[in-house]
Design a protein around this motif. Sequence first.
Motif, PDB file in Angstrom:
ATOM      1  N   THR A 174       0.835  -1.201   0.000  1.00 12.51           N
ATOM      2  CA  THR A 174       0.000   0.000   0.000  1.00 12.51           C
ATOM      3  C   THR A 174       0.865   1.244   0.000  1.00 12.51           C
ATOM      4  OG1 THR A 174      -1.631  -1.227   1.288  1.00 12.51           O
ATOM      5  CG2 THR A 174      -1.887   1.157   1.188  1.00 12.51           C
ATOM      6  N   VAL A 175       1.888   1.262   0.826  1.00 18.13           N
ATOM      7  CA  VAL A 175       2.789   2.413   0.902  1.00 18.13           C
ATOM      8  C   VAL A 175       3.490   2.612  -0.443  1.00 18.13           C
ATOM      9  CG1 VAL A 175       4.789   3.395   2.078  1.00 18.13           C
ATOM     10  CG2 VAL A 175       3.105   2.096   3.382  1.00 18.13           C
ATOM     11  N   THR A 176       3.915   1.525  -1.054  1.00 21.45           N
ATOM     12  CA  THR A 176       4.579   1.604  -2.347  1.00 21.45           C
ATOM     13  C   THR A 176       3.635   2.160  -3.408  1.00 21.45           C
ATOM     14  OG1 THR A 176       6.005  -0.260  -1.780  1.00 21.45           O
ATOM     15  CG2 THR A 176       5.807   0.281  -4.106  1.00 21.45           C
ATOM     16  N   LEU A 177       2.386   1.715  -3.390  1.00 20.40           N
ATOM     17  CA  LEU A 177       1.407   2.202  -4.353  1.00 20.40           C
ATOM     18  C   LEU A 177       1.148   3.692  -4.168  1.00 20.40           C
ATOM     19  CD1 LEU A 177      -0.654   1.608  -6.606  1.00 20.40           C
ATOM     20  CD2 LEU A 177      -2.313   1.128  -4.797  1.00 20.40           C
ATOM     21  N   VAL A 178       0.971   4.128  -2.928  1.00 22.85           N
ATOM     22  CA  VAL A 178       0.748   5.546  -2.653  1.00 22.85           C
ATOM     23  C   VAL A 178       1.952   6.359  -3.108  1.00 22.85           C
ATOM     24  CG1 VAL A 178       0.456   7.248  -0.803  1.00 22.85           C
ATOM     25  CG2 VAL A 178      -0.877   5.146  -0.781  1.00 22.85           C
ATOM     26  N   GLU A 179       3.136   5.857  -2.828  1.00 21.98           N
ATOM     27  CA  GLU A 179       4.350   6.557  -3.235  1.00 21.98           C
ATOM     28  C   GLU A 179       4.424   6.691  -4.761  1.00 21.98           C
ATOM     29  OE1 GLU A 179       9.159   6.397  -2.518  1.00 21.98           O
ATOM     30  OE2 GLU A 179       8.008   4.539  -2.404  1.00 21.98           O
ATOM     31  N   GLU A 180       4.115   5.624  -5.474  1.00 20.37           N
ATOM     32  CA  GLU A 180       4.154   5.665  -6.936  1.00 20.37           C
ATOM     33  C   GLU A 180       3.153   6.671  -7.489  1.00 20.37           C
ATOM     34  OE1 GLU A 180       3.551   1.701  -8.381  1.00 20.37           O
ATOM     35  OE2 GLU A 180       5.490   0.999  -7.635  1.00 20.37           O
ATOM     36  N   ILE A 181       1.959   6.697  -6.909  1.00 22.54           N
ATOM     37  CA  ILE A 181       0.923   7.626  -7.375  1.00 22.54           C
ATOM     38  C   ILE A 181       1.356   9.067  -7.138  1.00 22.54           C
ATOM     39  CG2 ILE A 181      -1.425   8.445  -6.922  1.00 22.54           C
ATOM     40  CD1 ILE A 181      -2.149   5.480  -6.360  1.00 22.54           C
ATOM     41  N   VAL A 182       1.851   9.358  -5.948  1.00 22.30           N
ATOM     42  CA  VAL A 182       2.241  10.728  -5.604  1.00 22.30           C
ATOM     43  C   VAL A 182       3.443  11.177  -6.439  1.00 22.30           C
ATOM     44  CG1 VAL A 182       3.165  12.192  -3.766  1.00 22.30           C
ATOM     45  CG2 VAL A 182       1.275  10.635  -3.294  1.00 22.30           C
ATOM     46  N   VAL A 183       4.437  10.324  -6.585  1.00 26.89           N
ATOM     47  CA  VAL A 183       5.619  10.685  -7.360  1.00 26.89           C
ATOM     48  C   VAL A 183       5.250  10.919  -8.825  1.00 26.89           C
ATOM     49  CG1 VAL A 183       7.832   9.827  -8.224  1.00 26.89           C
ATOM     50  CG2 VAL A 183       7.292   9.650  -5.803  1.00 26.89           C
ATOM     51  N   GLU A 184       4.369  10.081  -9.354  1.00 22.83           N
ATOM     52  CA  GLU A 184       3.933  10.260 -10.743  1.00 22.83           C
ATOM     53  C   GLU A 184       3.176  11.582 -10.899  1.00 22.83           C
ATOM     54  OE1 GLU A 184       0.970   8.193 -14.023  1.00 22.83           O
ATOM     55  OE2 GLU A 184       1.681   7.001 -12.330  1.00 22.83           O
ATOM     56  N   TYR A 185       2.312  11.910  -9.940  1.00 22.61           N
ATOM     57  CA  TYR A 185       1.558  13.165  -9.998  1.00 22.61           C
ATOM     58  C   TYR A 185       2.494  14.371  -9.948  1.00 22.61           C
ATOM     59  CZ  TYR A 185      -1.391  17.038  -8.588  1.00 22.61           C
ATOM     60  OH  TYR A 185      -2.002  18.267  -8.500  1.00 22.61           O
ATOM     61  N   VAL A 186       3.415  14.364  -9.016  1.00 27.06           N
ATOM     62  CA  VAL A 186       4.331  15.493  -8.861  1.00 27.06           C
ATOM     63  C   VAL A 186       5.236  15.625 -10.090  1.00 27.06           C
ATOM     64  CG1 VAL A 186       6.255  16.388  -7.489  1.00 27.06           C
ATOM     65  CG2 VAL A 186       4.247  15.457  -6.344  1.00 27.06           C
ATOM     66  N   THR A 187       5.692  14.500 -10.622  1.00 31.07           N
ATOM     67  CA  THR A 187       6.541  14.526 -11.809  1.00 31.07           C
ATOM     68  C   THR A 187       5.788  15.090 -13.005  1.00 31.07           C
ATOM     69  OG1 THR A 187       7.757  12.612 -10.996  1.00 31.07           O
ATOM     70  CG2 THR A 187       7.976  13.112 -13.330  1.00 31.07           C
ATOM     71  N   ASP A 188       4.548  14.628 -13.202  1.00 31.38           N
ATOM     72  CA  ASP A 188       3.740  15.146 -14.308  1.00 31.38           C
ATOM     73  C   ASP A 188       3.475  16.637 -14.144  1.00 31.38           C
ATOM     74  OD1 ASP A 188       3.655  12.660 -15.473  1.00 31.38           O
ATOM     75  OD2 ASP A 188       1.635  12.174 -14.741  1.00 31.38           O
ATOM     76  N   LEU A 189       3.176  17.048 -12.921  1.00 28.44           N
ATOM     77  CA  LEU A 189       2.926  18.460 -12.652  1.00 28.44           C
ATOM     78  C   LEU A 189       4.171  19.296 -12.943  1.00 28.44           C
ATOM     79  CD1 LEU A 189       0.629  20.266 -11.485  1.00 28.44           C
ATOM     80  CD2 LEU A 189       1.776  20.061  -9.292  1.00 28.44           C
ATOM     81  N   ALA A 190       5.326  18.792 -12.537  1.00 34.21           N
ATOM     82  CA  ALA A 190       6.578  19.521 -12.792  1.00 34.21           C
ATOM     83  C   ALA A 190       6.873  19.609 -14.286  1.00 34.21           C
ATOM     84  CB  ALA A 190       7.733  18.843 -12.063  1.00 34.21           C
ATOM     85  N   HIS A 191       6.620  18.541 -15.022  1.00 32.10           N
ATOM     86  CA  HIS A 191       6.853  18.568 -16.469  1.00 32.10           C
ATOM     87  C   HIS A 191       5.911  19.553 -17.158  1.00 32.10           C
ATOM     88  CE1 HIS A 191       8.934  14.376 -16.651  1.00 32.10           C
ATOM     89  NE2 HIS A 191       9.682  15.302 -16.095  1.00 32.10           N
ATOM     90  N   LYS A 192       4.646  19.572 -16.746  1.00 34.90           N
ATOM     91  CA  LYS A 192       3.693  20.519 -17.325  1.00 34.90           C
ATOM     92  C   LYS A 192       4.088  21.954 -16.994  1.00 34.90           C
ATOM     93  CE  LYS A 192      -0.234  17.359 -17.260  1.00 34.90           C
ATOM     94  NZ  LYS A 192      -1.506  17.026 -16.593  1.00 34.90           N
ATOM     95  N   ALA A 193       4.518  22.186 -15.764  1.00 31.80           N
ATOM     96  CA  ALA A 193       4.954  23.520 -15.372  1.00 31.80           C
ATOM     97  C   ALA A 193       6.196  23.931 -16.146  1.00 31.80           C
ATOM     98  CB  ALA A 193       5.224  23.565 -13.868  1.00 31.80           C
ATOM     99  N   GLN A 194       7.069  22.991 -16.392  1.00 30.78           N
ATOM    100  CA  GLN A 194       8.268  23.282 -17.172  1.00 30.78           C
ATOM    101  C   GLN A 194       7.899  23.646 -18.609  1.00 30.78           C
ATOM    102  OE1 GLN A 194      11.047  20.043 -17.288  1.00 30.78           O
ATOM    103  NE2 GLN A 194      12.751  21.370 -17.854  1.00 30.78           N
ATOM    104  N   ASP A 195       6.913  22.964 -19.161  1.00 32.78           N
ATOM    105  CA  ASP A 195       6.456  23.298 -20.515  1.00 32.78           C
ATOM    106  C   ASP A 195       5.890  24.712 -20.561  1.00 32.78           C
ATOM    107  OD1 ASP A 195       7.195  20.794 -21.405  1.00 32.78           O
ATOM    108  OD2 ASP A 195       5.160  19.948 -21.276  1.00 32.78           O
TER     109      ASP A 195
END
Length: 128
Positions: A52-73
Motif C-alpha cells: 500500500t505504501v509503495t502504491l501511494v508513493e508511486e501515485i504521488v511521485v507520478e503526480y508530482v513529476t507530471d505536474l513539474a513537467h507541465k509547469a516546465q512546458d
Amino acid sequence: MINPSTGPSSKAKVESSQPSETSFKRKRGVFQKDFQHMMYGFGDDPNPLPETVTLVEEIVVEYVTDLAHKAQDIGSKRGKLSVEDFLFLIRKDLPKPNRCRELLSMQEELKQAREAFEVDEEKLATLE
C-alpha cells in the motif's frame, strides 16, 4: 562457458553509449517512512502494508513529476520556471492554490523573521 564477445563488458558498452530508461528512474522507496507516517496521520494503520505504501508513493511521485513537467512546458515559453506556473496548473482545484498561497506567505514571514533575528544578533555583537 562464457563467451567473451557476449560477456558483461560488451553489454556495458552498449548500455553506456545510449541513455537507458533506467538511468532516469529514481530510487524506489525513498519516501516509504514519510508516507507511512502520513497515512497513519490520515487514519490508516500505524504499520500499513508495504504494498500500500509503495502504491501511494508511486501515485504521488507520478503526480508530482507530471505536474513539474507541465509547469516546465509552461515556463519554457517565458524562459524560466516559476511558482506561478505551478499555481496556474492547480488553479481549478481551489483548496490547492489556497494552501499553496498560505504556505508561500508563511515562508515569506519566516524568511523575514530570520533576517530580523540575524540583524538583532549583529547589533548585539557590535554593542559588546
